[in-house]
Write an enzyme that holds these catalytic residues in place. Sequence first.
Site, PDB file in Angstrom:
ATOM      1  N   ILE A  76     -24.704  33.365  20.239  1.00  0.00           N
ATOM      2  CA  ILE A  76     -24.375  33.024  21.625  1.00  0.00           C
ATOM      3  C   ILE A  76     -25.290  33.912  22.459  1.00  0.00           C
ATOM      4  O   ILE A  76     -25.051  35.108  22.597  1.00  0.00           O
ATOM      5  CB  ILE A  76     -22.893  33.279  21.954  1.00  0.00           C
ATOM      6  CG1 ILE A  76     -21.997  32.385  21.102  1.00  0.00           C
ATOM      7  CG2 ILE A  76     -22.632  33.002  23.441  1.00  0.00           C
ATOM      8  CD1 ILE A  76     -20.515  32.586  21.350  1.00  0.00           C
ATOM      9  N   PRO A  77     -26.380  33.360  22.994  1.00  0.00           N
ATOM     10  CA  PRO A  77     -27.509  34.184  23.426  1.00  0.00           C
ATOM     11  C   PRO A  77     -27.327  34.834  24.795  1.00  0.00           C
ATOM     12  O   PRO A  77     -28.009  34.493  25.767  1.00  0.00           O
ATOM     13  CB  PRO A  77     -28.668  33.188  23.430  1.00  0.00           C
ATOM     14  CG  PRO A  77     -28.023  31.885  23.745  1.00  0.00           C
ATOM     15  CD  PRO A  77     -26.679  31.920  23.082  1.00  0.00           C
ATOM     16  N   CYS A  78     -26.437  35.816  24.871  1.00  0.00           N
ATOM     17  CA  CYS A  78     -26.240  36.528  26.133  1.00  0.00           C
ATOM     18  C   CYS A  78     -27.485  37.314  26.531  1.00  0.00           C
ATOM     19  O   CYS A  78     -27.646  37.681  27.702  1.00  0.00           O
ATOM     20  CB  CYS A  78     -25.016  37.430  26.071  1.00  0.00           C
ATOM     21  SG  CYS A  78     -24.951  38.524  24.645  1.00  0.00           S
ATOM     22  N   HIS A  79     -28.383  37.558  25.562  1.00  0.00           N
ATOM     23  CA  HIS A  79     -29.624  38.266  25.904  1.00  0.00           C
ATOM     24  C   HIS A  79     -30.531  37.414  26.788  1.00  0.00           C
ATOM     25  O   HIS A  79     -31.463  37.936  27.398  1.00  0.00           O
ATOM     26  CB  HIS A  79     -30.374  38.680  24.634  1.00  0.00           C
ATOM     27  CG  HIS A  79     -30.730  37.548  23.730  1.00  0.00           C
ATOM     28  ND1 HIS A  79     -29.822  36.969  22.868  1.00  0.00           N
ATOM     29  CD2 HIS A  79     -31.908  36.874  23.553  1.00  0.00           C
ATOM     30  CE1 HIS A  79     -30.419  35.997  22.196  1.00  0.00           C
ATOM     31  NE2 HIS A  79     -31.671  35.915  22.593  1.00  0.00           N
TER      32      HIS A  79
END
Length: 284
Positions: free
Chosen positions: A245-248
């Site tokens: 889950i690409p919060c970056h």
Amino acid sequence: MTPPDDSAYHFNVIRRALDVIDAAPAPGPSLEELAKGLGMSPAHLQRVFSRWVGVSPKRYQQYLTLDHARHLLRDRFTTLATADEVGLSGSGRLHDLFVTWEAMSPGDYARGGEGLEIHWGWYESPFGPALIMGTDKGICGIAFAAETGAEAAMEDMLSRWPNARFTEDPMALKPWADAAFGAAGGEARLYLIGAPFQIKVWEALLRIPSGHVTTYSEIAGAVGNPKAVRAVGTAVGRNPISWLIPCHRALRKSGGLGGYHWGLPVKRAMLAWEAAEEDARESA
């Protein structure tokens, strides 16, 4: 259990490179200067970088600079409101990895994981030691320990589902772990455990394609509450399944990196890795 001793080698090189690059005046150090700062030979550094992301140290250095986020916002900004039109909604995609997910019901979430059996294990990753947790429905947590340390990462993840039962069983999660970090043709299943608003934010994150970024305000608009930028930032920070889950990929509108739960050097390395991979695909 402690993470594998050799799992963080490449990330540690990148972490040290960040310090050298940030301390150097523009246009940045040469390959020889960068290698000297890292205590490596230029040839060895060239091999490590090229093997890690398939680009030269000089090219990768451009991705690691502090203003890289602003370049990403300028060149690879994703407007989530129109993501459906270009086929970015649905199950999400990371490199050649197909990701599917389902979410825990609000009632189950309110019970703090009661009745859940969560397996966990340490795995090697491109960004240092990774702690992965999952149920029979999918991965529910990924933490990175390169900056925080293994003990802090473990305590953080255990605290998220205080009433669950935790069992160390790396083999149970290995196929998903392999897929998460690049196994060709792999599929990773995710099990989203969070409050309803958090899950809406995490689903929006899954619509940001690899190599691209968006802003917290764009995410707020995508979840139907454009004024809730601060709440979105909190939900992004509470994402338990880092990387997949690409919060970056969420940045400040100003071009600042914003925060990252597992350390900003990890976030910068992730964005650099994906940008390099995307450039490699475009030039192939």
